[in-house]
Design an enzyme around this catalytic site. Structure first.
Site, short mmCIF file in Angstrom:
data_model
loop_
_atom_site.label_atom_id
_atom_site.label_comp_id
_atom_site.label_asym_id
_atom_site.label_seq_id
_atom_site.Cartn_x
_atom_site.Cartn_y
_atom_site.Cartn_z
N GLU A 43 18.51 -15.84 -9.85
CA GLU A 43 17.71 -15.09 -10.06
C GLU A 43 16.99 -14.57 -11.96
O GLU A 43 16.08 -13.79 -11.56
CB GLU A 43 18.86 -13.85 -9.95
CG GLU A 43 18.31 -11.57 -10.23
CD GLU A 43 17.44 -11.52 -9.31
OE1 GLU A 43 17.77 -12.39 -8.91
OE2 GLU A 43 17.31 -10.15 -9.86
N LYS A 47 13.53 -13.18 -12.32
CA LYS A 47 12.93 -12.67 -12.66
C LYS A 47 11.76 -12.84 -13.94
O LYS A 47 10.51 -11.67 -14.98
CB LYS A 47 14.18 -11.98 -13.88
CG LYS A 47 15.34 -10.63 -13.54
CD LYS A 47 14.55 -9.42 -12.91
CE LYS A 47 14.11 -9.65 -11.46
NZ LYS A 47 15.21 -9.33 -10.01
N HIS A 94 18.96 -34.88 -10.72
CA HIS A 94 18.44 -35.64 -8.98
C HIS A 94 16.75 -35.61 -8.63
O HIS A 94 16.43 -35.33 -7.60
CB HIS A 94 18.57 -35.35 -7.71
CG HIS A 94 20.33 -35.70 -8.13
ND1 HIS A 94 21.04 -37.47 -7.39
CD2 HIS A 94 21.36 -35.23 -8.30
CE1 HIS A 94 22.25 -36.66 -8.11
NE2 HIS A 94 22.91 -35.98 -8.31
N CYS A 123 0.74 -1.49 -0.57
CA CYS A 123 -0.15 0.40 -0.12
C CYS A 123 0.72 1.01 -0.01
O CYS A 123 2.39 1.43 0.69
CB CYS A 123 -0.67 0.12 1.42
SG CYS A 123 -1.99 -1.02 1.55
N ARG A 125 4.93 0.87 -5.39
CA ARG A 125 4.58 -0.17 -5.00
C ARG A 125 3.98 -1.47 -5.72
O ARG A 125 4.29 -2.25 -4.68
CB ARG A 125 4.39 0.62 -3.58
CG ARG A 125 5.68 1.78 -3.35
CD ARG A 125 4.49 2.27 -2.64
NE ARG A 125 4.69 1.63 -1.18
CZ ARG A 125 5.85 2.00 -0.04
NH1 ARG A 125 6.76 3.04 -0.09
NH2 ARG A 125 5.61 1.49 1.16
N LYS A 139 6.78 -3.64 -4.29
CA LYS A 139 7.58 -3.41 -5.01
C LYS A 139 8.72 -3.33 -3.29
O LYS A 139 10.13 -3.56 -3.53
CB LYS A 139 8.03 -2.08 -5.01
CG LYS A 139 10.18 -1.93 -5.05
CD LYS A 139 10.27 -2.01 -6.54
CE LYS A 139 11.87 -1.97 -6.71
NZ LYS A 139 12.64 -2.53 -7.20
N ASN A 158 -1.23 1.58 5.21
CA ASN A 158 -0.97 0.58 4.91
C ASN A 158 -0.27 -0.03 6.26
O ASN A 158 0.97 0.59 7.26
CB ASN A 158 0.83 1.38 4.22
CG ASN A 158 1.86 0.35 4.14
OD1 ASN A 158 1.38 -0.38 3.92
ND2 ASN A 158 3.26 1.39 3.75
N GLY A 159 -0.32 -1.32 5.76
CA GLY A 159 0.11 -1.98 6.91
C GLY A 159 -0.70 -3.22 6.98
O GLY A 159 -2.31 -3.76 6.69
N GLU A 189 8.73 -13.81 -12.31
CA GLU A 189 8.43 -11.76 -11.73
C GLU A 189 6.86 -11.95 -13.45
O GLU A 189 5.94 -10.86 -12.54
CB GLU A 189 9.12 -11.46 -11.05
CG GLU A 189 8.88 -11.65 -9.70
CD GLU A 189 10.22 -10.46 -9.41
OE1 GLU A 189 11.54 -10.29 -10.16
OE2 GLU A 189 9.75 -10.40 -8.30
N TRP A 221 -2.75 -3.11 -1.13
CA TRP A 221 -2.58 -3.99 -2.34
C TRP A 221 -3.18 -5.13 -1.10
O TRP A 221 -3.31 -5.01 0.00
CB TRP A 221 -1.02 -4.12 -2.40
CG TRP A 221 -0.74 -5.34 -2.47
CD1 TRP A 221 -0.02 -5.36 -3.30
CD2 TRP A 221 0.07 -6.59 -1.74
NE1 TRP A 221 0.35 -7.18 -4.08
CE2 TRP A 221 -0.01 -7.95 -2.48
CE3 TRP A 221 -0.47 -7.13 -0.36
CZ2 TRP A 221 1.09 -8.67 -1.97
CZ3 TRP A 221 0.51 -8.28 0.23
CH2 TRP A 221 0.96 -9.16 -1.44
#
Ligand code: M6R
Length: 616
Positions: A488, A492, A511, A2, A27, A611, A101-102, A495, A75
């Site tokens: 990484e 990416k 394996h 948020c 964000r 974010k 926010n939270g 995402e 969010w």
């Protein structure tokens, strides 16, 4: 997560609130809203599920009038992303509006209590208890003092919050407070501003004031900001800092998306980071705030991070262990927090890696490490972030604002920053001579040009991206530090392109994951010229034998890989194997971006992601 904005002053509030929310889009959010209060005390709000663009349209026809207001990008945590659950939320009288926010952990018991007292709720959110609590206090013990009412209400909350509050009975007054969620305020000639990070404020000021947990700030239209601490004493000299980048740095500047811009900015970011770091006595890292003796005594390092920053930690481990010969453990912050048996030595040091400096899991882990008696050193990008403020020392990577949700330039800059730390440690504990340190530093100086070379080869990534267009899954492989590049790269890709990508150390493939491979299955193999090259080549053979399409990241001149693989993403030779991850990853960042764009996705704002993840 948020985003919160607030303004009180001489201008109409809605236009800046909407612009502010737009800068907070990065964000991650799924609904948005604003509420303003007119000088005569009328509250007027608009909110909706979806993007700020949709909110703008609604605001254009609703035309909320008022010079004081709050705004929010939500969010979703409690309750679906709907109009009804979008912030701001009002109390039962409709005179108090709140953005948050939270997460309020005890909202259910508070809601039960409030409902028993006759309060009616309209949303499924945890936030809605807050305006009701404020109303109780405002009309009760706080006797019409909005700041006091906010504090009284906050005293009942458990969890984390950054709050913006306005009230029809106090037009022109904006009250904000925080606990665990970031919040900054600023004063200007045309009023006072608040926001959950500096991005919206960069267009109006270059100087921002930080709030500490439980501080309550009262902002008034003449630009005055009065901050009171938990004991209700006025904070005379609050912490503050200058924004060290121009507002234009947070704009796209001719690129089609922020991710493209940020990938391209990596060479300059590394140059900025390295500038002036080599002094007469080795690496200058005064931010460490440890004497040479204290550094030399460090016998274990715990790296705490999440996501992309965790991948930096894996490469940092390799560098610290190779150069400084100090054992390193790399921990996911979210896991570390619940490992009750974690063991530290008397001289364990904690390295916290976090681009935003606000990741809730990382902050909690860093606090725990401090509680265990460890010195905490933060590597972060955001000036004045909570991680930096709470650490014993902090190194800013100076990569400039990273707006795209998928981290790119922070990844490589954090990596080189951790290498500077490794050299400093190696010099302090006698595992490197000043001459050796200098040699490594000069190797680092080669990185920006090596990156530029990879960037100039982006057509290779564009071409290889076609191999992924209609796929549903993929495998990323690499050995040693290149395994980290594989992790990484896979992160990416998933995402932003929503294509499943699994990363494994090459040797582990047989394996289990090898069973995924069938004709046409895409495999990305990071196989630079290093001591494990031939081993990875064998793994590539195993993939090809089962029909895989292999996209390799290989060093110029590697004929063997060129002959075997369907696509090759070429990197120039690097002066040190530990620098390869900073160079080769650029191909995988570009690849992910091209695949996502081919599939028609917004690369900057991937679904469900935020974010800065400010909830646990
Ligand atoms: O701000 P931080 O570095 O603490 O963030 C950690 C992760 O949330 C972050 O790296 C995330 O994985 C990114 N979306 C990666 O692109």
């Amino acid at each position: 997560m948020c985003g919160v904005v607030g303004y009180t002053g001489t201008k109409q509030a809605a236009p800046w609130l909407l612009d502010g929310l737009q800068t907070l889009e990065y964000r991650g959010y799924d609904s948005a809203g604003i509420q303003v209060v007119s000088p005569s005390g009328n509250l007027h709000g608009v909110k909706c599920a979806g993007r700020v663009a949709a909110l703008r349209e609604r605001a254009a026809s609703a035309n909320p009038v008022g010079t004081c207001g709050i705004g929010h990008t939500r969010w979703a945590t409690h309750g679906a992303p709907t109009d009804k659950n979008a912030h701001p939320h009002l109390d039962g009288t409709g005179r108090i509006a709140v953005v948050h926010n939270g997460i309020i952990e005890n909202f259910q018991e508070l809601k039960r209590e409030l409902m028993a007292a006759g309060h009616e709720f309209r949303s499924d959110t945890d936030t809605e208890v807050i305006p009701h609590l404020i109303q109780e206090a405002f009309n009760g013990p706080a006797k019409g003092d909005l700041a006091l009412a906010v504090r009284n209400a906050a005293d009942r909350l458990e969890g984390s919050w950054a709050l913006g509050v306005i009230c029809a009975d106090c037009p022109g007054t904006l009250v904000v407070t925080r606990n665990g969620s970031p919040l900054v305020v600023a004063t200007t000639e045309d009023g006072a501003y608040a926001a959950s990070d500096v991005m919206p404020l960069a267009s109006v000021t270059s100087h921002v004031v930080q709030l500490n947990d439980y501080d309550v700030a009262t902002l008034t239209a003449d630009g005055t900001i009065v901050i009171r601490d938990r004991d209700w004493r006025v904070v005379e000299s609050p912490g503050s800092f200058d924004i060290d980048w121009d507002a234009s740095a947070a704009k796209m500047g001719g690129y089609s998306d922020f991710m493209a811009k940020e990938i391209s900015e990596q060479p300059e970011a590394i140059e900025r980071l390295l500038a002036g770091r080599l002094g007469k006595h080795g690496i200058e890292l005064d931010e460490l705030k440890l004497t040479r003796e204290e550094l030399a005594a460090v016998d274990k390092i715990v790296i705490i991070a999440c996501g992309t920053s965790y991948h930096v930690g894996l490469v940092a481990k390799a560098a610290i262990e190779r150069w400084a010969k100090v054992p390193v453990e790399v921990e996911y912050a979210s896991e570390f927090n619940y490992n009750e048996d974690y063991l530290v030595t008397d001289h364990t040091m904690c390295l916290v890696i976090t681009q935003s400096g606000e990741t809730a899991d990382t902050l909690a882990a860093a606090r725990r490490m401090r509680g265990m008696g460890c010195n905490v050193f933060a590597i972060t990008n955001v000036l004045g972030s909570t991680a930096a403020r709470e650490a014993d020392g902090a190194l800013y990577i100076q990569a400039g604002p990273e707006v795209a949700v998928a981290s790119t330039k922070a990844y490589t800059a954090q990596m080189i920053a951790s290498y500077l730390f490794a050299l400093r440690l190696a010099l302090a504990n006698g595992n490197m001579t000043p001459e050796e340190v200098e040699k490594h530093y000069h190797d680092f100086e080669a990185v920006p040009d090596l990156m530029r070379e990879v960037l100039s080869r982006r057509w290779q990534d564009k071409q290889a991206a076609r191999r992924f267009r209609d796929k549903v899954s993929s495998l990323f492989l690499g050995r040693n530090v290149s395994a980290t590049t594989a992790y990484e790269g896979a992160l990416k890709l998933k995402e932003i392109s929503y294509l499943h990508a699994e990363a494994y150390p090459s040797g582990e493939m047989k394996h289990g994951p090898i069973s995924l491979i069938e004709s046409g299955f895409p495999v990305v193999a990071v196989v630079p010229a290093d001591h494990v090259h031939d081993k990875t080549v064998s793994n590539i053979q195993e993939c090809l034998a089962r029909g895989a399409v292999v996209v390799a990241v290989a060093t110029d001149g590697d004929e063997r890989v060129a002959k075997m693989c369907q696509e090759v993403l070429w990197i120039p030779p690097c002066p040190d194997q530990l620098l390869v991850p900073a160079v080769s990853v650029i191909h995988l960042q570009l690849l992910a971006r091209y695949v996502a764009r081919d599939r028609g996705y917004d690369v900057d704002k991937p679904r469900n992601l935020a974010k800065s993840v400010t909830v646990e």
